[in-house]
Design a protein around this motif. Structure first.
Motif, PDB file in Angstrom:
ATOM      1  N   ASN A 222      68.322  55.793  47.748  1.00 61.49           N
ATOM      2  CA  ASN A 222      67.356  56.253  46.765  1.00 61.49           C
ATOM      3  C   ASN A 222      67.295  57.770  46.706  1.00 61.49           C
ATOM      4  O   ASN A 222      67.540  58.455  47.707  1.00 61.49           O
ATOM      5  N   SER A 223      66.954  58.268  45.539  1.00 58.26           N
ATOM      6  CA  SER A 223      66.738  59.708  45.411  1.00 58.26           C
ATOM      7  C   SER A 223      65.430  60.079  46.108  1.00 58.26           C
ATOM      8  O   SER A 223      64.585  59.239  46.388  1.00 58.26           O
ATOM      9  N   ILE A 224      65.287  61.354  46.426  1.00 57.30           N
ATOM     10  CA  ILE A 224      64.078  61.865  47.076  1.00 57.30           C
ATOM     11  C   ILE A 224      63.289  62.658  46.044  1.00 57.30           C
ATOM     12  O   ILE A 224      63.818  63.590  45.426  1.00 57.30           O
ATOM     13  N   LYS A 225      62.023  62.293  45.872  1.00 59.79           N
ATOM     14  CA  LYS A 225      61.152  63.030  44.955  1.00 59.79           C
ATOM     15  C   LYS A 225      59.888  63.419  45.697  1.00 59.79           C
ATOM     16  O   LYS A 225      59.279  62.575  46.364  1.00 59.79           O
ATOM     17  N   MET A 226      59.503  64.669  45.585  1.00 57.57           N
ATOM     18  CA  MET A 226      58.284  65.125  46.255  1.00 57.57           C
ATOM     19  C   MET A 226      57.605  66.198  45.425  1.00 57.57           C
ATOM     20  O   MET A 226      58.255  66.906  44.644  1.00 57.57           O
ATOM     21  N   GLU A 227      56.307  66.316  45.650  1.00 59.24           N
ATOM     22  CA  GLU A 227      55.539  67.381  45.023  1.00 59.24           C
ATOM     23  C   GLU A 227      54.903  68.229  46.114  1.00 59.24           C
ATOM     24  O   GLU A 227      54.512  67.720  47.161  1.00 59.24           O
ATOM     25  N   VAL A 228      54.824  69.509  45.870  1.00 56.73           N
ATOM     26  CA  VAL A 228      54.172  70.410  46.800  1.00 56.73           C
ATOM     27  C   VAL A 228      53.318  71.372  45.980  1.00 56.73           C
ATOM     28  O   VAL A 228      53.707  71.793  44.889  1.00 56.73           O
ATOM     29  N   GLY A 229      52.149  71.691  46.490  1.00 61.00           N
ATOM     30  CA  GLY A 229      51.309  72.591  45.706  1.00 61.00           C
ATOM     31  C   GLY A 229      50.100  73.089  46.450  1.00 61.00           C
ATOM     32  O   GLY A 229      49.712  72.563  47.500  1.00 61.00           O
ATOM     33  N   ILE A 230      49.518  74.131  45.895  1.00 63.68           N
ATOM     34  CA  ILE A 230      48.253  74.681  46.351  1.00 63.68           C
ATOM     35  C   ILE A 230      47.326  74.602  45.137  1.00 63.68           C
ATOM     36  O   ILE A 230      47.699  75.035  44.040  1.00 63.68           O
ATOM     37  N   GLU A 231      46.159  74.043  45.327  1.00 61.48           N
ATOM     38  CA  GLU A 231      45.278  73.745  44.203  1.00 61.48           C
ATOM     39  C   GLU A 231      45.035  74.978  43.331  1.00 61.48           C
ATOM     40  O   GLU A 231      44.671  76.050  43.836  1.00 61.48           O
ATOM     41  N   ASP A 232      45.282  74.820  42.048  1.00 56.80           N
ATOM     42  CA  ASP A 232      45.065  75.866  41.029  1.00 56.80           C
ATOM     43  C   ASP A 232      45.957  77.098  41.206  1.00 56.80           C
ATOM     44  O   ASP A 232      45.733  78.111  40.537  1.00 56.80           O
ATOM     45  N   CYS A 233      46.933  77.037  42.114  1.00 54.60           N
ATOM     46  CA  CYS A 233      47.812  78.201  42.331  1.00 54.60           C
ATOM     47  C   CYS A 233      49.276  77.867  42.099  1.00 54.60           C
ATOM     48  O   CYS A 233      50.004  78.629  41.466  1.00 54.60           O
ATOM     49  N   LEU A 234      49.706  76.737  42.649  1.00 52.46           N
ATOM     50  CA  LEU A 234      51.129  76.429  42.636  1.00 52.46           C
ATOM     51  C   LEU A 234      51.324  74.914  42.599  1.00 52.46           C
ATOM     52  O   LEU A 234      50.669  74.175  43.333  1.00 52.46           O
ATOM     53  N   HIS A 235      52.198  74.470  41.738  1.00 53.18           N
ATOM     54  CA  HIS A 235      52.540  73.047  41.686  1.00 53.18           C
ATOM     55  C   HIS A 235      54.037  72.938  41.398  1.00 53.18           C
ATOM     56  O   HIS A 235      54.502  73.315  40.329  1.00 53.18           O
ATOM     57  N   ILE A 236      54.779  72.443  42.383  1.00 52.77           N
ATOM     58  CA  ILE A 236      56.234  72.329  42.284  1.00 52.77           C
ATOM     59  C   ILE A 236      56.630  70.880  42.517  1.00 52.77           C
ATOM     60  O   ILE A 236      56.088  70.205  43.393  1.00 52.77           O
ATOM     61  N   GLU A 237      57.574  70.410  41.755  1.00 51.38           N
ATOM     62  CA  GLU A 237      58.154  69.079  41.956  1.00 51.38           C
ATOM     63  C   GLU A 237      59.633  69.277  42.257  1.00 51.38           C
ATOM     64  O   GLU A 237      60.322  70.000  41.524  1.00 51.38           O
ATOM     65  N   PHE A 238      60.100  68.679  43.347  1.00 43.46           N
ATOM     66  CA  PHE A 238      61.536  68.806  43.618  1.00 43.46           C
ATOM     67  C   PHE A 238      62.150  67.446  43.913  1.00 43.46           C
ATOM     68  O   PHE A 238      61.481  66.515  44.350  1.00 43.46           O
ATOM     69  N   GLU A 239      63.445  67.389  43.672  1.00 40.55           N
ATOM     70  CA  GLU A 239      64.144  66.113  43.656  1.00 40.55           C
ATOM     71  C   GLU A 239      65.566  66.310  44.180  1.00 40.55           C
ATOM     72  O   GLU A 239      66.251  67.253  43.773  1.00 40.55           O
ATOM     73  N   TYR A 240      65.993  65.433  45.109  1.00 42.55           N
ATOM     74  CA  TYR A 240      67.383  65.415  45.579  1.00 42.55           C
ATOM     75  C   TYR A 240      68.000  64.096  45.137  1.00 42.55           C
ATOM     76  O   TYR A 240      67.322  63.065  45.092  1.00 42.55           O
ATOM     77  N   ASN A 241      69.294  64.121  44.851  1.00 41.33           N
ATOM     78  CA  ASN A 241      69.919  62.965  44.214  1.00 41.33           C
ATOM     79  C   ASN A 241      69.971  61.720  45.092  1.00 41.33           C
ATOM     80  O   ASN A 241      70.059  60.609  44.611  1.00 41.33           O
ATOM     81  N   LYS A 242      69.915  61.894  46.420  1.00 45.43           N
ATOM     82  CA  LYS A 242      69.934  60.739  47.315  1.00 45.43           C
ATOM     83  C   LYS A 242      69.368  61.132  48.669  1.00 45.43           C
ATOM     84  O   LYS A 242      69.101  62.318  48.922  1.00 45.43           O
ATOM     85  N   SER A 243      69.218  60.153  49.536  1.00 42.23           N
ATOM     86  CA  SER A 243      68.619  60.414  50.853  1.00 42.23           C
ATOM     87  C   SER A 243      69.632  60.281  51.985  1.00 42.23           C
ATOM     88  O   SER A 243      69.350  60.655  53.112  1.00 42.23           O
ATOM     89  N   LYS A 244      70.830  59.748  51.671  1.00 43.81           N
ATOM     90  CA  LYS A 244      71.875  59.576  52.688  1.00 43.81           C
ATOM     91  C   LYS A 244      73.145  60.262  52.197  1.00 43.81           C
ATOM     92  O   LYS A 244      73.596  60.024  51.083  1.00 43.81           O
ATOM     93  N   TYR A 245      73.718  61.104  53.062  1.00 37.09           N
ATOM     94  CA  TYR A 245      74.887  61.909  52.677  1.00 37.09           C
ATOM     95  C   TYR A 245      75.975  61.765  53.737  1.00 37.09           C
ATOM     96  O   TYR A 245      75.686  61.735  54.939  1.00 37.09           O
ATOM     97  N   HIS A 246      77.240  61.702  53.285  1.00 35.95           N
ATOM     98  CA  HIS A 246      78.330  61.746  54.271  1.00 35.95           C
ATOM     99  C   HIS A 246      78.655  63.207  54.601  1.00 35.95           C
ATOM    100  O   HIS A 246      78.182  64.135  53.932  1.00 35.95           O
ATOM    101  N   LEU A 247      79.449  63.407  55.642  1.00 34.78           N
ATOM    102  CA  LEU A 247      79.649  64.748  56.200  1.00 34.78           C
ATOM    103  C   LEU A 247      80.297  65.730  55.224  1.00 34.78           C
ATOM    104  O   LEU A 247      80.175  66.942  55.389  1.00 34.78           O
ATOM    105  N   LYS A 248      81.001  65.220  54.215  1.00 37.31           N
ATOM    106  CA  LYS A 248      81.669  66.093  53.243  1.00 37.31           C
ATOM    107  C   LYS A 248      80.991  66.029  51.877  1.00 37.31           C
ATOM    108  O   LYS A 248      81.585  66.371  50.867  1.00 37.31           O
ATOM    109  N   ASP A 249      79.769  65.597  51.858  1.00 34.12           N
ATOM    110  CA  ASP A 249      79.063  65.337  50.612  1.00 34.12           C
ATOM    111  C   ASP A 249      78.523  66.624  49.977  1.00 34.12           C
ATOM    112  O   ASP A 249      78.670  67.726  50.533  1.00 34.12           O
ATOM    113  N   VAL A 250      77.894  66.465  48.824  1.00 37.50           N
ATOM    114  CA  VAL A 250      77.250  67.572  48.115  1.00 37.50           C
ATOM    115  C   VAL A 250      75.806  67.184  47.849  1.00 37.50           C
ATOM    116  O   VAL A 250      75.533  66.103  47.312  1.00 37.50           O
ATOM    117  N   ILE A 251      74.881  68.025  48.271  1.00 41.85           N
ATOM    118  CA  ILE A 251      73.471  67.798  47.960  1.00 41.85           C
ATOM    119  C   ILE A 251      73.203  68.368  46.574  1.00 41.85           C
ATOM    120  O   ILE A 251      73.389  69.564  46.335  1.00 41.85           O
TER     121      ILE A 251
END
Length: 345
Positions: free
Chosen positions: A160-189
């Motif tokens: 599954n992809s990874i989705k998370m939100e991080v923020g400080i109330e009324d100051c900052l709200h960021i949403e970030f997403e990675y394409n998957k949660s498991k990577y092989h040693l030669k993979d690309v994030i």
């Protein structure tokens, strides 16, 4: 050194079968140096020859027996007196007697179970080695030879992809997403960061890969964190509605597979650490664990044949293993799903 005629009257050499064509792998020693050893996989037979050469021609060497052991052990640096062996096999090469000339002995450990990957860390080492012992009345003659073991994994069915939100109330709200949660040693994030609300002045943002090595158990657990990679995502202040792509190639970094609760002695885990720094040098963190594994579909044909023979469930000539598709609501940027960028052939 020899006192009054006593001492090591012979040299021992271990020659592994097929070592001229066997692949080697690099591993760190305790002092940080890198050494190369012959590479084996779980289920492979370890066989070869032990050569015993008398130091003086015409001399004799009395012994109480000659044996060879195959050992897998975990060494915790804070507990050096105790080596925790999880694999220990013994073969008798010669009964007690007398050597009057140079001798050779064949040995074979068939389809040896090697459940864990070789590893050298900050506080622990997992190693596999062969040990030949010529038992003598005073001082045994001992020769050790290390090998490296790699553990292989199939591509996970669920990634599954990874989705998370991080923020400080009324100051900052960021949403970030990675394409998957498991990577092989030669993979690309691959991922993306969305700025939904920005009311503080961000100076820069970086993504780090952190390795956490845990040793011990319960209240005696000790964690050692090491930053493996740092990747600057952004320099300067973003505005609301902006999105920033992430593309981090893992092949350039010294990573190992994720190792969880190895023989109840240690673990190695990896985290993606997102760091934002504002103009007042305040730092904002968000950490997410990822799984790293060694992909099985790039094994050399000789090893495929061997492992097919010893492990029928690992198919030889595996078809190219494709990552599971990213969900529709996942990262809009293309995933580069061939994942072969930086892969060795």
């Amino acid at each position: 050194m020899s006192f009054f005629g006593f001492g090591q009257g012979a040299e021992v050499d271990i020659v592994l079968d097929g070592q001229d064509s066997r692949k080697t792998a690099e591993i760190k020693t305790e002092d940080g140096k890198k050494e190369w050893y012959y590479l084996y996989f779980d289920g492979e037979t370890v066989s070869g020859k032990v050569n015993v050469t008398l130091k003086k021609s015409g001399s004799k060497l009395e012994h109480q027996g000659i044996k060879i052991e195959f050992i897998g052990q975990i060494e915790l640096y804070y507990d050096r007196g105790n080596h925790h062996e999880f694999t220990s096999l013994v073969k008798e090469l010669a009964r007690p007697g007398e050597l009057t000339h140079n001798s050779s002995y064949n040995f074979e450990f068939q389809q040896v179970e090697k459940p864990y990957e070789s590893y050298t860390g900050a506080n622990v080492r997992l190693r596999y080695f062969l040990r030949v012992t010529i038992v003598k009345r005073l001082t045994d003659i001992v020769k050790e030879q290390d090998i490296v073991v790699h553990t292989l994994s199939q591509y996970p069915d669920m990634n599954n992809s990874i989705k998370m939100e991080v923020g400080i109330e009324d100051c900052l709200h960021i949403e970030f997403e990675y394409n998957k949660s498991k990577y092989h040693l030669k993979d690309v994030i691959v991922g993306k960061i969305y700025f939904l609300l920005v009311r503080i002045k961000i100076r820069y943002m970086e993504l780090a890969i952190v390795r956490r090595e845990s040793t011990g158990a319960g209240p005696n657990t000790f964690n050692e964190n090491e930053t493996i990679a740092k990747y600057e995502i952004m320099d300067g202040a973003p505005v609301r509605g902006e999105s920033i792509p992430i593309r981090l190639f893992l092949s350039g970094y010294e990573l190992t597979p994720t190792m969880r609760d190895i023989n109840k002695k240690f673990s190695v885990r990896y985290y993606l650490n997102l760091v934002l720094v504002d103009e007042e040098e305040r730092r904002y963190f968000k950490q997410q664990e990822i799984t790293i594994f060694r992909r099985a579909d790039k094994v050399k044909r000789s090893y495929q044949a061997s492992m097919h023979h010893h492990q029928p469930n690992l198919q030889r000539d595996n078809p190219k293993l494709k990552p599971s598709p990213v969900e529709e609501n996942s990262t809009p940027e293309k995933d580069g799903e061939d994942d072969d960028e930086g892969e060795d052939s």
